[in-house]
Design a protein around this motif. Sequence first.
Motif, mmCIF file in Angstrom:
data_model
loop_
_atom_site.group_PDB
_atom_site.id
_atom_site.type_symbol
_atom_site.label_atom_id
_atom_site.label_comp_id
_atom_site.label_asym_id
_atom_site.label_seq_id
_atom_site.Cartn_x
_atom_site.Cartn_y
_atom_site.Cartn_z
ATOM 1 N N UNK A 25 -1.073 -3.822 -13.633
ATOM 2 C CA UNK A 25 -1.510 -4.965 -13.456
ATOM 3 C C UNK A 25 -2.962 -4.665 -12.627
ATOM 4 N N UNK A 26 -3.622 -5.574 -12.264
ATOM 5 C CA UNK A 26 -4.932 -5.442 -11.453
ATOM 6 C C UNK A 26 -4.488 -5.304 -9.914
ATOM 7 N N UNK A 27 -5.596 -4.788 -9.364
ATOM 8 C CA UNK A 27 -5.732 -4.952 -7.678
ATOM 9 C C UNK A 27 -6.236 -6.339 -7.268
ATOM 10 N N UNK A 28 -5.868 -7.067 -6.782
ATOM 11 C CA UNK A 28 -6.741 -8.313 -6.150
ATOM 12 C C UNK A 28 -7.135 -8.178 -4.751
ATOM 13 N N UNK A 29 -8.133 -8.848 -4.574
ATOM 14 C CA UNK A 29 -8.696 -8.699 -2.991
ATOM 15 C C UNK A 29 -9.176 -10.079 -2.736
ATOM 16 N N UNK A 30 -9.036 -10.564 -1.579
ATOM 17 C CA UNK A 30 -9.679 -11.814 -1.177
ATOM 18 C C UNK A 30 -10.558 -11.689 0.142
ATOM 19 N N UNK A 31 -11.410 -12.704 0.183
ATOM 20 C CA UNK A 31 -12.388 -12.811 1.543
ATOM 21 C C UNK A 31 -11.835 -14.108 2.072
ATOM 22 N N UNK A 72 -10.807 -9.315 -8.768
ATOM 23 C CA UNK A 72 -9.589 -8.327 -9.001
ATOM 24 C C UNK A 72 -10.434 -7.380 -9.840
ATOM 25 N N UNK A 73 -9.925 -6.210 -9.952
ATOM 26 C CA UNK A 73 -10.325 -4.906 -10.744
ATOM 27 C C UNK A 73 -9.323 -4.570 -11.653
ATOM 28 N N UNK A 74 -9.370 -4.676 -12.838
ATOM 29 C CA UNK A 74 -8.156 -4.567 -13.933
ATOM 30 C C UNK A 74 -7.802 -2.857 -13.898
ATOM 31 N N UNK A 75 -6.635 -2.877 -14.501
ATOM 32 C CA UNK A 75 -5.845 -1.516 -14.741
ATOM 33 C C UNK A 75 -6.839 -0.633 -15.417
#
Length: 198
Positions: A25-31, A72-75
Amino acid sequence: MLLSYFQDEFIEAGCDEAGRGCLAGPVFAAAVIFPKDYHHEVLNDSKQLSAKKRMQLRSIIEEEALAYAVASVSAEEIDRINIHNASYVAMHRALDLLKLKAEYILVDGNKFIPYQEIPHNCIVKGDGKYLSIAAASILAKTYRDDYMDNIAKDYPEYDWLNNKGYPTVKHRSAVVARGITPHHRKTFRITDPQLKLF
């Protein structure tokens, strides 16, 4: 009670990521940017909250924040640029999507790639100290969980509904038996028996 950092002086955005240690899975980030003097008694690090409480707080954050964004950034991208850089890229993408420009950035952790020459501060365990980081951790976690729940429908054997892509025994056993999926991070030691279980 968690606090703001420099919100009296700057428009302050908190950033955090979710899924860094996963095999799939991707890594997700939020601001997240909150109003000046914002307080919330329950808001805390996402890892300290139940899934139900995180979803309740997600609605509150999205309603009460001045601005928020999730990216997000994909696998595949993770395999290309490595997970550390991918985490920073995901945070940068979230900052790009904010409808309000941040003047100061708070980042959970001890490293960050500077963003548009905006001053920042890295805070170890910041998701348990500052409201905007805690909120970002909740958004990143819940949006990533939603994503993993959705792709789990096509790959039930890997138990992503429960492990969300983390390296549990059941997840790794499925990889040994069935191989990797298009959602797996190929550069990770997926079947290494020494890999720490979460």
